[in-house]
Write an enzyme that holds these catalytic residues in place. Sequence first.
Site, PDB file in Angstrom:
ATOM      1  N   GLY A 113      27.366  34.275  40.573  1.00  0.00           N
ATOM      2  CA  GLY A 113      27.615  32.843  40.642  1.00  0.00           C
ATOM      3  C   GLY A 113      28.632  32.535  41.711  1.00  0.00           C
ATOM      4  N   SER A 145      32.078  28.984  38.730  1.00  0.00           N
ATOM      5  CA  SER A 145      30.756  28.665  38.173  1.00  0.00           C
ATOM      6  C   SER A 145      30.681  28.941  36.678  1.00  0.00           C
ATOM      7  CB  SER A 145      29.678  29.487  38.885  1.00  0.00           C
ATOM      8  OG  SER A 145      29.895  30.874  38.653  1.00  0.00           O
ATOM      9  N   ALA A 189      39.686  45.332  35.958  1.00  0.00           N
ATOM     10  CA  ALA A 189      40.146  44.316  36.903  1.00  0.00           C
ATOM     11  C   ALA A 189      40.278  44.936  38.285  1.00  0.00           C
ATOM     12  CB  ALA A 189      41.485  43.754  36.447  1.00  0.00           C
ATOM     13  N   HIS A 204      44.470  35.098  32.692  1.00  0.00           N
ATOM     14  CA  HIS A 204      43.193  35.705  32.301  1.00  0.00           C
ATOM     15  C   HIS A 204      43.381  36.682  31.134  1.00  0.00           C
ATOM     16  CE1 HIS A 204      40.279  34.226  35.259  1.00  0.00           C
ATOM     17  NE2 HIS A 204      41.284  34.201  36.101  1.00  0.00           N
ATOM     18  N   ARG A 232      41.702  36.278  27.363  1.00  0.00           N
ATOM     19  CA  ARG A 232      40.840  37.302  26.761  1.00  0.00           C
ATOM     20  C   ARG A 232      41.350  37.711  25.378  1.00  0.00           C
ATOM     21  NH1 ARG A 232      40.861  39.430  31.894  1.00  0.00           N
ATOM     22  NH2 ARG A 232      42.321  41.076  31.360  1.00  0.00           N
TER      23      ARG A 232
END
Length: 185
Positions: free
Chosen positions: A16, A20, A41, A57, A61
């Site tokens: 994407g 997105s 990562a 992030h 998570r």
Amino acid sequence: MTANGAAVSGGTLVLGGARSGKSRFAEKLALKSGLNRLYVATSPIIDEEMRDRVALHKAQRGDHWRTVEEEFDLVGVLTCEANAETVVLIDCLTLWLNNLVYRKKNVAEETAALCHALMHLKGPCVLVSNETGMGIVPENKLARSFRDDQGRLNQDIAAVCRQVVFIAAGLPLLMKPNQQPDITL
């Protein structure tokens, strides 16, 4: 086997554009597996803004993920970590490619090694990558070369993955396997 005879693995490629929803989709896919989750990562932390992004992030998570930060050796991570009880999520191949280009690594060799590893996985893997070839042609040689490398990387990874999903505006479109008719003139 694919139409061209290439073996496919259990891997899923999620493509994407920027923002997105591809990472969110990939994370949800991994959660739905019910397996242990490993987040790989690839982003180098180069400044405070990137450090803040990474921290956000990780917080989003939650604690149900184990994280490995690896900028280059995705094959090594897959070899050591992929197993039937763990889903590996690699986010993202675009930053991995950037790291390879920046360190002047052989992109074709690294891509071939990653494809080989994906074809011999011992567990499920979800890979996130940017689709960079749908916009304006970049004005400088380095950017055009990177866009071309990204396109080839995405094609090679898509060829060995069992599933490919394209994300736009947060909505998934299953690209592989597909049930499209054979289009002829």
